[in-house]
Design an enzyme around this catalytic site. Structure first.
Site, PDB file in Angstrom:
ATOM      1  N   ASP A   1      56.886   3.998  30.901  1.00 15.01           N
ATOM      2  CA  ASP A   1      57.584   3.621  32.128  1.00 15.01           C
ATOM      3  C   ASP A   1      59.070   3.372  31.891  1.00 15.01           C
ATOM      4  O   ASP A   1      59.484   2.983  30.795  1.00 15.01           O
ATOM      5  CB  ASP A   1      56.974   2.338  32.713  1.00 15.01           C
ATOM      6  N   LYS A   2      59.842   3.552  32.939  1.00 11.54           N
ATOM      7  CA  LYS A   2      61.289   3.322  32.876  1.00 11.54           C
ATOM      8  C   LYS A   2      61.607   1.947  32.296  1.00 11.54           C
ATOM      9  O   LYS A   2      62.461   1.812  31.415  1.00 11.54           O
ATOM     10  CB  LYS A   2      61.893   3.458  34.276  1.00 11.54           C
TER      11      LYS A   2
END
Length: 327
Positions: free
Chosen positions: A142-143
């Site tokens: 995930d970012k």
């Protein structure tokens, strides 16, 4: 409406069919493969909600809106972004990704991603199995999650790594700080995970559909401190790699990661709180989740290799403070 934007009402005869199949029928000029890429780039809406799953089943009177973005015209600009390269040889790269960096372009976000940085540094010396938008990319995190990623420099390495991910033989371990205490302290979470019907950007545990997701966890330490809510340091070992898997499974267990703005509680207010802890918590970039180790069979050397990474500063400072207050 621009020439690239098309809208289609779904007829009764197409009800129950997959999105990519219906679009292939409605837009015969494009291949199903191209349409799937457009869907995955979040350029398709169903009833005004973004949809990025080609297998989504449609119903009568659904309104499908598609932006026919030409895949071959998307240019990924090389960008001089410093990369933390943990290991490199002729076949693979191990990158320690910072929180806040998106892995690959998509949904209008074509700058400042890991791919932009990879293209700048390695140009065409990356695998192209996943196309021009994801050169070298075998998997994602995930970012707002930090930690280790493996990147393939050639298609042979990519194929080998991809099979290991599919066979769930990759050893991936994460460190996380969660609110409260998990019961039992150690265990296995095994559920189905699917898109959240109310918010397509989020995932959720489902009883009836979705993809199997398995997270093994163990509580390394429970912090029960004065003027600080109970917090657990846990290690998660993934058997599968579903979108947002650890975060969704923590929510399923009735808790959430510190700093998780999507799956955690909104606007947490404390009656009494240690000021230094509050400051360190507010300094946290993204959720307190770090992909700390990654192990797999080297695609060419055919021996198991493993890598470890240090916690990012904000996570480390928060953990150090908890240890200090606990002493």
């Amino acid at each position: 409406m621009s020439d690239n934007l098309k809208k289609f009402p779904i007829k009764e005869e197409d009800s129950g069919n997959r999105l990519d199949i219906i679009l292939t029928k409605l837009i015969p000029d494009l291949t199903r493969s191209n349409l799937k890429k457009i869907i995955e780039l979040k350029q398709v809406k169903i009833n005004n909600s973004i949809q990025n799953s080609p297998s989504k089943k449609l119903k009568t009177d659904d309104i499908v809106e598609i932006n026919l973005i030409p895949i071959d015209k998307i240019k990924i600009l090389p960008t001089n972004i410093k990369l933390n390269v943990v290991y490199e040889d002729r076949d693979i790269l191990i990158i320690n990704k910072p929180a806040g960096m998106v892995v690959h372009p998509g949904a209008g976000n074509y700058k400042e991603t890991l791919v932009n940085a990879l293209i700048y540094k390695y140009k065409n010396k990356l695998s192209d199995i996943n196309g021009t938008l994801r050169p070298g990319i075998v998997h994602r995190i995930d970012k707002e999650t930090s930690g280790l990623l493996v990147v393939a420099k050639n298609n042979l390495a990519h194929s080998s790594l991809g099979k290991q991910f599919s066979d769930h033989t990759i050893d991936r371990r994460y460190l996380a700080l969660v609110w409260g205490v998990l019961r039992p302290l150690n265990g296995k979470i095994e559920t189905l995970i699917s898109r959240n019907k109310k918010n397509r950007q989020l995932m959720t545990v489902s009883e009836i559909n979705g993809k199997k997701a398995i997270t093994n966890y163990r509580s390394l330490k429970v912090f029960d401190l004065k003027n600080v809510p109970k917090i657990s340091l846990i290690e998660c070992k993934l058997e599968t790699g579903r979108t947002h898997q650890i975060r969704v499974h923590m929510k399923y267990k009735g808790t959430s990661l510190l700093g998780d703005k999507q799956y955690g509680k909104k606007n947490i207010k404390f009656k009494k709180i240690d000021k230094e802890f509050e400051k360190k918590l507010s300094d946290l970039k993204g959720q307190a989740l770090h992909a700390k180790s990654l192990g797999f069979m080297h695609p060419k050397k055919k021996k198991f290799i493993e890598f470890e990474s240090q916690l990012p500063n904000e996570f480390k400072k928060l953990l150090n403070l908890l240890e200090k207050l606990n002493s």
